[in-house]
Design a protein around this motif. Structure first.
Motif, PDB file in Angstrom:
ATOM      1  N   ILE A   9      -1.708  18.357  11.819  1.00 34.49           N
ATOM      2  CA  ILE A   9      -2.845  18.201  10.906  1.00 34.49           C
ATOM      3  C   ILE A   9      -2.924  19.375   9.928  1.00 34.49           C
ATOM      4  N   GLU A  10      -2.561  20.554  10.394  1.00 27.37           N
ATOM      5  CA  GLU A  10      -2.582  21.730   9.519  1.00 27.37           C
ATOM      6  C   GLU A  10      -1.596  21.569   8.359  1.00 27.37           C
ATOM      7  N   LYS A  11      -0.392  21.099   8.674  1.00 21.90           N
ATOM      8  CA  LYS A  11       0.629  20.921   7.639  1.00 21.90           C
ATOM      9  C   LYS A  11       0.207  19.846   6.637  1.00 21.90           C
ATOM     10  N   ILE A  12      -0.415  18.790   7.128  1.00 16.69           N
ATOM     11  CA  ILE A  12      -0.884  17.725   6.239  1.00 16.69           C
ATOM     12  C   ILE A  12      -1.972  18.244   5.314  1.00 16.69           C
ATOM     13  N   PHE A  13      -2.942  19.005   5.858  1.00 17.30           N
ATOM     14  CA  PHE A  13      -4.022  19.537   5.022  1.00 17.30           C
ATOM     15  C   PHE A  13      -3.500  20.529   3.991  1.00 17.30           C
ATOM     16  N   GLU A  14      -2.522  21.333   4.370  1.00 15.74           N
ATOM     17  CA  GLU A  14      -1.946  22.297   3.431  1.00 15.74           C
ATOM     18  C   GLU A  14      -1.286  21.615   2.245  1.00 15.74           C
ATOM     19  N   SER A  15      -0.672  20.452   2.493  1.00 15.13           N
ATOM     20  CA  SER A  15       0.082  19.783   1.435  1.00 15.13           C
ATOM     21  C   SER A  15      -0.640  18.573   0.847  1.00 15.13           C
ATOM     22  N   ASP A  16      -1.746  18.148   1.463  1.00 14.34           N
ATOM     23  CA  ASP A  16      -2.478  16.950   1.042  1.00 14.34           C
ATOM     24  C   ASP A  16      -1.551  15.731   1.014  1.00 14.34           C
ATOM     25  N   LYS A  17      -0.724  15.618   2.040  1.00 13.78           N
ATOM     26  CA  LYS A  17       0.309  14.584   2.146  1.00 13.78           C
ATOM     27  C   LYS A  17      -0.256  13.252   2.609  1.00 13.78           C
ATOM     28  N   ALA A  18       0.198  12.175   1.969  1.00 14.43           N
ATOM     29  CA  ALA A  18      -0.133  10.825   2.438  1.00 14.43           C
ATOM     30  C   ALA A  18       0.448  10.669   3.839  1.00 14.43           C
ATOM     31  N   HIS A  19      -0.316  10.052   4.728  1.00 11.80           N
ATOM     32  CA  HIS A  19       0.146   9.939   6.112  1.00 11.80           C
ATOM     33  C   HIS A  19      -0.523   8.769   6.823  1.00 11.80           C
ATOM     34  N   LEU A  20       0.101   8.334   7.883  1.00  9.38           N
ATOM     35  CA  LEU A  20      -0.474   7.336   8.778  1.00  9.38           C
ATOM     36  C   LEU A  20      -1.124   8.091   9.931  1.00  9.38           C
TER      37      LEU A  20
ATOM     38  N   TYR B  50       0.795  -1.225   0.000  1.00  4.23           N
ATOM     39  CA  TYR B  50       0.000   0.000   0.000  1.00  4.23           C
ATOM     40  C   TYR B  50       0.832   1.283   0.000  1.00  4.23           C
ATOM     41  N   TYR B  51       2.104   1.184   0.265  1.00  7.79           N
ATOM     42  CA  TYR B  51       2.912   2.403   0.305  1.00  7.79           C
ATOM     43  C   TYR B  51       3.042   3.054  -1.069  1.00  7.79           C
ATOM     44  N   ASN B  52       3.114   2.266  -2.131  1.00  2.26           N
ATOM     45  CA  ASN B  52       3.187   2.799  -3.503  1.00  2.26           C
ATOM     46  C   ASN B  52       4.137   3.987  -3.615  1.00  2.26           C
ATOM     47  N   ILE B  53       5.382   3.773  -3.254  1.00  5.43           N
ATOM     48  CA  ILE B  53       6.333   4.890  -3.194  1.00  5.43           C
ATOM     49  C   ILE B  53       6.656   5.480  -4.564  1.00  5.43           C
ATOM     50  N   ALA B  54       6.293   4.778  -5.648  1.00  4.68           N
ATOM     51  CA  ALA B  54       6.524   5.322  -6.988  1.00  4.68           C
ATOM     52  C   ALA B  54       5.582   6.502  -7.272  1.00  4.68           C
ATOM     53  N   LYS B  55       4.461   6.544  -6.552  1.00  7.23           N
ATOM     54  CA  LYS B  55       3.525   7.667  -6.713  1.00  7.23           C
ATOM     55  C   LYS B  55       4.071   8.882  -5.971  1.00  7.23           C
ATOM     56  N   GLY B  56       3.805  10.055  -6.472  1.00  8.45           N
ATOM     57  CA  GLY B  56       4.252  11.278  -5.822  1.00  8.45           C
ATOM     58  C   GLY B  56       3.597  11.494  -4.472  1.00  8.45           C
ATOM     59  N   GLY B  57       4.304  12.172  -3.575  1.00  4.78           N
ATOM     60  CA  GLY B  57       3.758  12.538  -2.271  1.00  4.78           C
ATOM     61  C   GLY B  57       3.754  11.425  -1.243  1.00  4.78           C
ATOM     62  N   ARG B  58       4.437  10.328  -1.531  1.00  2.83           N
ATOM     63  CA  ARG B  58       4.434   9.194  -0.601  1.00  2.83           C
ATOM     64  C   ARG B  58       5.671   9.158   0.290  1.00  2.83           C
ATOM     65  N   LEU B  59       6.701   9.872  -0.080  1.00  4.15           N
ATOM     66  CA  LEU B  59       7.916   9.912   0.737  1.00  4.15           C
ATOM     67  C   LEU B  59       8.229  11.342   1.127  1.00  4.15           C
ATOM     68  N   PRO B  60       8.727  11.542   2.311  1.00  4.98           N
ATOM     69  CA  PRO B  60       8.976  10.549   3.346  1.00  4.98           C
ATOM     70  C   PRO B  60       7.652  10.077   3.957  1.00  4.98           C
ATOM     71  N   VAL B  61       7.711   8.954   4.658  1.00  2.64           N
ATOM     72  CA  VAL B  61       6.541   8.479   5.388  1.00  2.64           C
ATOM     73  C   VAL B  61       6.252   9.478   6.503  1.00  2.64           C
ATOM     74  N   VAL B  62       4.991   9.873   6.599  1.00  2.00           N
ATOM     75  CA  VAL B  62       4.570  10.880   7.575  1.00  2.00           C
ATOM     76  C   VAL B  62       3.545  10.265   8.529  1.00  2.00           C
ATOM     77  N   ILE B  63       3.709  10.578   9.796  1.00  2.00           N
ATOM     78  CA  ILE B  63       2.743  10.185  10.819  1.00  2.00           C
ATOM     79  C   ILE B  63       2.074  11.450  11.330  1.00  2.00           C
ATOM     80  N   LEU B  64       0.744  11.412  11.387  1.00  2.00           N
ATOM     81  CA  LEU B  64      -0.019  12.539  11.915  1.00  2.00           C
ATOM     82  C   LEU B  64       0.310  12.730  13.392  1.00  2.00           C
ATOM     83  N   ASP B  65       0.750  13.920  13.751  1.00  2.00           N
ATOM     84  CA  ASP B  65       1.051  14.267  15.135  1.00  2.00           C
ATOM     85  C   ASP B  65      -0.237  14.764  15.791  1.00  2.00           C
TER      86      ASP B  65
END
Length: 135
Positions: free
Chosen positions: A78-89, A41-56
């Motif tokens: 959560i604000e930073k994730i929403f601003e960038s629409d970053k994949a995260h755990l 499920y990580y699909n690191i070939a897709k954009g926005g998947r690295l680095p792995v991010v955990i929601l603080d």
């Protein structure tokens, strides 16, 4: 009365926290992000998947020194994730005692929900059971 309740609650909280260490938390999160069933499920070939991010979000303590795919794991607000629409755990449960742990988290970009039970024997954590489901 309220004072005694707060005193007792703070003592109980302290006992629970002192039974695990930062190293325990690090080892548990490492087992979570390296779970074999999660790899596809990580699909690191897709954009926005690295680095792995955990929601603080306060569920998992911020841990330094974690790596995935040879890059440091980052904890984002959560604000930073929403601003960038970053994949995260996103961890919703992180219950750790001296010898057992129960963890629930999601990788929403892939619609994956993970439930894990872990155990600590001879000073090392291992996965007892895990369930990875797609929503």
């Amino acid at each position: 009365m309220k004072f005694y309740f707060l005193l007792i609650a703070s003592f109980i909280f302290h006992v629970n926290v002192s039974s695990q260490t930062e190293e325990d938390h690090k080892e548990i999160v490492k087992l979570c992000i390296n779970l074999e069933a999660l790899k596809p499920y990580y699909n690191i070939a897709k954009g926005g998947r690295l680095p792995v991010v955990i929601l603080d979000n306060g569920v998992v303590p911020v841990i330094s020194g974690l790596e995935k795919f040879k890059k440091p794991v980052e904890f984002w607000s959560i604000e930073k994730i929403f601003e960038s629409d970053k994949a995260h755990l996103a961890f919703s449960t992180f219950e750790v005692t001296e010898s057992k742990a129960r963890v629930i988290f999601a990788y929403e970009i892939e619609g994956v929900h993970v439930i894990m039970s872990l155990t600590k024997k001879e000073g090392h954590w291992s996965v007892l059971r895990s369930s990875v489901t797609e929503r």
